[in-house]
Design a protein around this motif. Structure first.
Motif, PDB file in Angstrom:
ATOM      1  N   TRP A 292      -3.337  17.106  51.972  1.00  0.00           N
ATOM      2  CA  TRP A 292      -3.505  17.813  53.303  1.00  0.00           C
ATOM      3  C   TRP A 292      -4.655  16.989  54.255  1.00  0.00           C
ATOM      4  CZ3 TRP A 292      -7.534  20.010  56.229  1.00  0.00           C
ATOM      5  CH2 TRP A 292      -6.971  20.868  57.590  1.00  0.00           C
ATOM      6  N   PHE A 293      -5.639  16.529  53.918  1.00  0.00           N
ATOM      7  CA  PHE A 293      -6.594  15.952  54.686  1.00  0.00           C
ATOM      8  C   PHE A 293      -5.917  14.792  55.182  1.00  0.00           C
ATOM      9  CE2 PHE A 293     -10.130  18.409  52.801  1.00  0.00           C
ATOM     10  CZ  PHE A 293     -10.633  18.627  54.119  1.00  0.00           C
ATOM     11  N   THR A 294      -5.077  14.023  54.430  1.00  0.00           N
ATOM     12  CA  THR A 294      -4.485  12.606  55.024  1.00  0.00           C
ATOM     13  C   THR A 294      -3.048  12.846  55.539  1.00  0.00           C
ATOM     14  OG1 THR A 294      -3.659  12.414  52.680  1.00  0.00           O
ATOM     15  CG2 THR A 294      -5.736  11.254  53.215  1.00  0.00           C
ATOM     16  N   ALA A 295      -2.626  14.274  55.638  1.00  0.00           N
ATOM     17  CA  ALA A 295      -1.621  14.631  56.610  1.00  0.00           C
ATOM     18  C   ALA A 295      -0.281  13.939  55.742  1.00  0.00           C
ATOM     19  CB  ALA A 295      -1.699  14.169  57.919  1.00  0.00           C
ATOM     20  N   ASN A 296      -0.191  13.772  54.597  1.00  0.00           N
ATOM     21  CA  ASN A 296       1.157  13.271  53.924  1.00  0.00           C
ATOM     22  C   ASN A 296       1.201  11.881  54.285  1.00  0.00           C
ATOM     23  OD1 ASN A 296       1.557  15.893  52.737  1.00  0.00           O
ATOM     24  ND2 ASN A 296       2.724  16.490  54.692  1.00  0.00           N
TER      25      ASN A 296
END
Length: 364
Positions: A292-296
């Motif tokens: 989530w934090f790395t936006a996939n």
């Protein structure tokens, strides 16, 4: 913050003996996408509501976190300040990934919305939007191509090129690829120094310079207003470690997306988009929270297959096409070994470490 992606990680003064230096232009990729272009076509359409939702759930917590950290410093709750540093760095990484999508015109359906959201976020990430966008386009057009290295990538020498270097040249390369430099000095150099002036785009006219100077001015004005509102030291204690932490995470993500053992480097005569994406870009299969934090962005092989797919639809692609899940898959634990892989062995067709080169040389 690769892409991850990031401004180019270049090593001045250490170019390969062959081939010629890469031109600072984005070439039209060769054919070779097979049936994937048609299969992935339905996922290329951005959704306005999804984009607004992703922006809101990232920007609002970031602003709120900034305010809480400021209050924590004011009331001397330093335990709370320290507790929020890593999540805030993660949120800034996520904002950069939104900027990254905007650079591909894949976050919103409207091109103007992509441009201006990307430019506003670039003030927070300290990465001039238009300059980075041009560099990143070159990366996508040349990723994994031995004949076109040097723009938007981590400088990587082949074994033959490394052995052909002088002693001083080898030492410079070894210093550059050392983890302390790559993930310590590198983020500071990229986001605080290199991004301030668009060197490498001298022939692109006034636009890269105007965009970069406008971003620098916006950063200066924004920082000045924040310093006026909260004070110099609170501003510095909050934003500096958050930016540098996010930069270090971003450099790591960018690194493992292409610097893994079974990646692919090939010459211009055999290079094509599909092989570069599926074999030369990793599927960094992260835990759900980190995803989530790395936006996939860990679904990087799909991103290179079709950069127009929004980040919030990449997991949808893996769900509908399970054959892509295991392609170039790299777990968090496996990725740690990538740090030592520094040279492309053209005979064995994989990245190797300096230790492996020493053993091979001794055996020979």
């Amino acid at each position: 913050m690769s892409g991850l992606e990031l401004p180019s990680l270049e090593l001045p003064g250490l170019e390969p003996s062959e081939p010629e230096p890469a031109p600072a232009v984005a070439r039209k990729p060769k054919s070779g996408t097979g049936g994937w272009a048609k299969k992935l076509g339905p996922y290329r359409q951005p959704r306005t509501f999804s984009g607004l939702r992703e922006l809101a759930v990232t920007a609002i917590p970031f602003v709120a976190g900034w305010a809480v950290m400021c209050l924590a410093i004011h009331f001397h709750y330093f335990w709370l300040y320290g507790l929020l540093l890593l999540p805030m760095a993660g949120l800034l990484v996520r904002l950069f990934m939104i900027q990254h999508d905007c650079g591909h015109d894949s976050f919103f359906p409207n091109r103007v919305s992509n441009r201006w959201v990307g430019r506003v976020i670039s003030v927070l990430t300290l990465t001039p939007y238009d300059y980075w966008r041009a560099s990143h386009a070159i990366h996508h057009a040349n990723a994994g191509n031995l004949d076109h290295r040097g723009i938007g990538d981590v400088s990587t020498l082949t074994v033959a090129e490394y052995l052909a270097q002088s002693r001083w040249g080898r030492l410079r390369y070894r210093m550059y690829r050392h983890p302390a430099v790559m993930f310590g000095v590198g983020p500071f150099y990229l986001f605080v120094l290199q991004s301030r002036l668009p060197f490498g785009f001298m022939r692109k006219g006034w636009k890269p310079w105007f965009s970069t100077m406008a971003t620098n001015l916006a950063i200066t004005v924004s920082a000045g207003l924040m310093i006026w509102a909260v004070g110099f030291w609170p501003f510095l204690l909050i934003h500096a470690p958050v930016v540098l932490g996010a930069a270090a995470i971003g450099v790591w993500l960018f690194y493992v997306q292409h610097q893994f053992e079974d990646t692919l480097w090939t010459g211009d005569d055999t290079w094509n988009v599909q092989d570069a994406a599926l074999q030369g870009s990793s599927h960094y299969d992260l835990p759900l929270v980190l995803r989530w934090f790395t936006a996939n962005i860990g679904v990087h092989h799909v991103h290179h297959l079709s950069s127009k797919i929004p980040s919030y639809r990449l997991q949808e692609v893996l769900r509908d096409h399970p054959d892509l899940r295991g392609q170039s898959r790299l777990t968090l634990l496996q990725s740690l070994r990538c740090v030592s892989l520094v040279l492309w062995d053209e005979k064995r067709r994989r990245l190797i470490s300096f230790r492996e080169l020493r053993r091979a040389t001794a055996a020979a």
